[in-house]
Write an enzyme that holds these catalytic residues in place. Sequence first.
Site, PDB file in Angstrom:
ATOM      1  N   CYS A 132      -8.813-119.635  51.104  1.00 55.51           N
ATOM      2  CA  CYS A 132     -10.092-120.344  51.029  1.00 55.51           C
ATOM      3  C   CYS A 132     -10.808-120.358  52.360  1.00 55.51           C
ATOM      4  CB  CYS A 132      -9.880-121.776  50.539  1.00 55.51           C
ATOM      5  SG  CYS A 132      -9.029-122.830  51.727  1.00 55.51           S
ATOM      6  N   CYS A 152      -8.970-125.546  43.294  1.00 57.67           N
ATOM      7  CA  CYS A 152     -10.071-126.138  42.553  1.00 57.67           C
ATOM      8  C   CYS A 152     -10.050-125.645  41.104  1.00 57.67           C
ATOM      9  CB  CYS A 152     -11.399-125.770  43.200  1.00 57.67           C
ATOM     10  SG  CYS A 152     -11.661-126.553  44.807  1.00 57.67           S
ATOM     11  N   CYS A 204     -11.661-122.152  40.000  1.00 53.58           N
ATOM     12  CA  CYS A 204     -11.096-120.936  40.582  1.00 53.58           C
ATOM     13  C   CYS A 204      -9.575-120.879  40.497  1.00 53.58           C
ATOM     14  CB  CYS A 204     -11.553-120.805  42.038  1.00 53.58           C
ATOM     15  SG  CYS A 204     -13.346-120.663  42.224  1.00 53.58           S
TER      16      CYS A 204
END
Length: 252
Positions: A236, A210, A213
């Site tokens: 994640c 993402c 991040c």
Amino acid sequence: MAQPNVAEAHGKEELLAVEAASYDRRFGGRGAKEILRIAINDLFKGQITLVSSFGADSSVLLHLVSEIDRDIPVVFVDTGKLFGETKRYRDELIEKLGLRNVVSVKPAPEDLAVYDPKGNLWLSDNDQCCHIRKVLPLKRALSDFDAWISGRKRHQSATRTSLPFFEVDEGRIKVNPLADWTATEILQYAKDHDLPPHPLVAEGYPSIGCMPCTDKVAPGEDPRSGRWRGMNKIECGIHLPSHGQQVDGSGI
């Protein structure tokens, strides 16, 4: 219909673990394409999906699968926080490889409304953010399948060094056909088959998640060091036991 109790669920998981270990012994040494052919056409015909982030290394596994079955379901988790380049790369690979069944899944609006109404949860609790935006959508998408294919490799992180080709995860079999591939082999395969690179790789992003991040990686750094930089976090939650379901889950 009555729900299975904890003991029954645990028993099923143990049986699946034995099944996965058997597949690993029987088929693990046959090479990625043969592992995929066996999993897609024989072991889990009509009951298996490929999960792809359409990230830096994704084209190789997608290409291998496309040569076996272009109609296999491919699940793409759109967290709502991805780089625009990733979505455009997804569309480019779909067209180039002739993939006919790519499904994008998103976080549930009700989860976002409760836990991330301002869209900035990643600032205060990135584990919870991953759980809501990645783990839960994938869990829902996998509910109709007995098995799924991932692109993880042993060289990627400390949590993946002993990765098997077949493992059990959340009541289904997970297949890791590229488990023993090196970064060099991935790059060579992509070159040999004229596969386009993710556009962000050339900009210094060898591992792409993402946007909030994911950071650039300097020469000589670990390729995944740009993921959750400065945080005590390397996954994640999708690839952790129980899909990181500790409401604070923790990647593809």
